[in-house]
Design an enzyme around this catalytic site. Structure first.
Site, PDB file in Angstrom:
ATOM      1  N   SER A   1       0.792  -1.228   0.000  1.00  0.00           N
ATOM      2  CA  SER A   1       0.000   0.000   0.000  1.00  0.00           C
ATOM      3  C   SER A   1       0.823   1.277   0.000  1.00  0.00           C
ATOM      4  CB  SER A   1      -0.945   0.003   1.205  1.00  0.00           C
ATOM      5  OG  SER A   1      -0.217  -0.199   2.394  1.00  0.00           O
TER       6      SER A   1
ATOM      7  N   HIS B   1      -5.484  -3.152  -2.677  1.00  0.00           N
ATOM      8  CA  HIS B   1      -5.219  -2.060  -3.632  1.00  0.00           C
ATOM      9  C   HIS B   1      -5.246  -2.528  -5.088  1.00  0.00           C
ATOM     10  CE1 HIS B   1      -4.268   0.943  -0.576  1.00  0.00           C
ATOM     11  NE2 HIS B   1      -3.883  -0.119   0.130  1.00  0.00           N
TER      12      HIS B   1
ATOM     13  N   LYS C   1     -11.660   0.762  -2.012  1.00  0.00           N
ATOM     14  CA  LYS C   1     -10.596   1.474  -2.725  1.00  0.00           C
ATOM     15  C   LYS C   1     -10.960   1.543  -4.217  1.00  0.00           C
ATOM     16  CE  LYS C   1      -7.502   0.012   0.937  1.00  0.00           C
ATOM     17  NZ  LYS C   1      -7.670   1.151   1.848  1.00  0.00           N
TER      18      LYS C   1
HETATM   19  C1  LIG Z   1      -3.333  -3.573   2.209  1.00  0.00           C
HETATM   20  C2  LIG Z   1      -4.561  -3.151   2.941  1.00  0.00           C
HETATM   21  N1  LIG Z   1      -5.349  -4.103   3.466  1.00  0.00           N
HETATM   22  C3  LIG Z   1      -6.485  -3.785   4.121  1.00  0.00           C
HETATM   23  C4  LIG Z   1      -6.860  -2.478   4.296  1.00  0.00           C
HETATM   24  C5  LIG Z   1      -8.098  -2.164   5.056  1.00  0.00           C
HETATM   25  O1  LIG Z   1      -9.178  -2.024   4.193  1.00  0.00           O
HETATM   26  P1  LIG Z   1     -10.413  -1.120   4.628  1.00  0.00           P
HETATM   27  O2  LIG Z   1     -10.021   0.283   4.364  1.00  0.00           O
HETATM   28  O3  LIG Z   1     -11.539  -1.619   3.827  1.00  0.00           O
HETATM   29  O4  LIG Z   1     -10.589  -1.364   6.095  1.00  0.00           O
HETATM   30  C6  LIG Z   1      -6.080  -1.455   3.764  1.00  0.00           C
HETATM   31  C7  LIG Z   1      -6.538  -0.045   3.914  1.00  0.00           C
HETATM   32  O5  LIG Z   1      -5.870   0.866   4.142  1.00  0.00           O
HETATM   33  C8  LIG Z   1      -4.889  -1.800   3.079  1.00  0.00           C
HETATM   34  O6  LIG Z   1      -4.087  -0.846   2.590  1.00  0.00           O
END
Ligand SMILES: Cc1ncc(COP(=O)(O)O)c(C=O)c1O
Length: 388
Positions: free
Chosen positions: A181, A209, A240
């Protein structure tokens, strides 16, 4: 009497001294991948995860309003009691169809999906093998599970192999983001899937992502790299690329039945409103019907990466629509992000704990909504401010 919370003032002052204190922003405009109004200024937005420009899409808005009219707003209970409605069930079926798996399960967020899946699959007799740059929700899931945790150096499959080879725990679980991310680089999934096979380990990947963005059908990096069959547990988010809200896990029927029985963030939390599921359904349809969004996005991202690299800037191993410009110190990162903002560009400066010490960076995230001039303008501003 001493205020038992007085330590907070010292802790916040310490964050100030280390240039790590965050302040909350509130944008004045609706979320859009290309423009943002903040502090009374209209800026080019390079700080959202609205990669496909769906957060403000009229069709999602309509789906939500129609669902609210028909199904009301609050879901009123956890999914196992009475919170799960027919729109949740429909979205789960559609997610499974999209992912090509037997079943899928909706969680309130991607964060909850990671925590719920990991803690349901391993316990203290087991071992987890986790990339050093995995998302916080994976890290927290690992810690909460009580399993023995082996953190391997970012993307280093030799290190992963060494840990797998010496582990004598009951079950083994390998966990990795597919598209990291902050660094925007891809996990070496073919090699990781081979190791999972060789050591009979479960493999959980987080496509947060990448869903909607990578792969011919938009299923993510597993599809892009042709390793879908070797992955047992796929975590994703609708919040996202899909411009909506909510997380999910896709996999075998047995996996999903087990999670519905055991994943604590699923069992002990209110189901998302059905209208949120309606937005997810609309977004999933668009992602399948409008592949040009991801194609244009990835072409533009490739161009920007090439330009920044040839200007001598460090973008690490980025291979996606997330492009870091690595500056190192938090102070410099805040200063450059501030200058970019004054020049009309919103690019978040990312500092520890979101990145390791010494790796503070500007995180450029592209959206299919960006105009060529905006991206070229950003590139010129970065070159002027950072050098290159
Ligand atoms: C790699 C990754 N997994 C999971 C999440 C969490 O997802 P959500 O925003 O739906 O809670 C994020 C969010 O920032 C992320 O970057």
């Amino acid at each position: 009497m001493v205020d038992p919370l007085s330590w907070l003032d010292d802790a916040l002052a310490d964050l100030d001294n280390r240039e790590l204190r965050r302040t909350l922003l509130a944008r004045e405009s609706p979320q859009r991948g290309d423009r943002i109004e903040i502090g009374g200024h209209s800026l080019a937005n390079f700080g959202s995860n609205d990669y496909l420009g769906l957060a403000g899409d009229e069709r999602l808005r309509l789906a939500v309003t129609q669902a609210v009219q028909k199904r009301g707003w609050g879901s009123g209970a956890s999914p196992l009691v009475t919170g799960r409605g027919s729109l949740h069930a429909e979205l789960e079926r559609e997610l499974a169809r999209f992912e090509g798996t037997q079943a899928a399960l909706l969680f309130s967020t991607g964060f909850a999906a990671n925590v719920g899946a990991i803690t349901s699959l391993v316990s203290p007799e087991d071992a987890i093998f986790s990339d050093a740059k995995n998302h916080a929700s994976i890290i927290d899931g690992c810690r909460l599970s009580g399993a023995q945790i082996h953190v391997y150096k970012h993307c280093e499959v030799d290190k992963l192999r060494q840990s797998l080879a010496v582990s004598r725990q009951r079950r083994k679980l390998i966990v990795s983001d597919t598209l990291f991310s902050m660094d925007g680089d891809l996990a070496p999934l073919p090699q990781i899937a081979d190791l999972a096979r060789e050591f009979s380990a479960m493999l959980l990947v987080d496509e947060a992502h990448a869903t909607g963005v990578f792969g011919e059908k938009g299923r993510g990096i597993c599809e892009h790299l042709g390793v879908e069959d070797g992955v047992h547990i796929r975590v994703g988010t609708l919040s996202k690329g899909l411009g909506s809200f909510g997380g999910f896990v896709a996999g075998s029927r047995a996996l999903i039945d087990w999670l519905a029985n055991r994943a604590r963030p699923y069992v002990f939390s209110t189901a998302m409103p059905e209208a949120v599921a309606a937005a997810g359904l609309a977004a999933l349809r668009i992602v399948q019907e409008e592949p040009y969004r991801r194609q244009e996005l990835l072409a533009r991202a490739r161009e920007l990466r090439e330009h920044l690299t040839s200007a001598g800037l460090s973008i690490g191993r980025s291979d996606s629509q997330i492009i870091p410009v690595i500056l190192g110190s938090p102070g410099k990162t805040v200063q450059v992000a501030g200058e970019l903002r004054r020049a009309g560009y919103f690019v978040p400066g990312i500092r520890p704990p979101s990145v390791p010490e010494g790796e503070s960076l500007l995180r450029i995230s592209l959206s299919s909504l960006h105009q060529r001039e905006q991206v070229e303008g950003l590139e010129a501003a970065i070159r002027r401010i950072v050098g290159g």
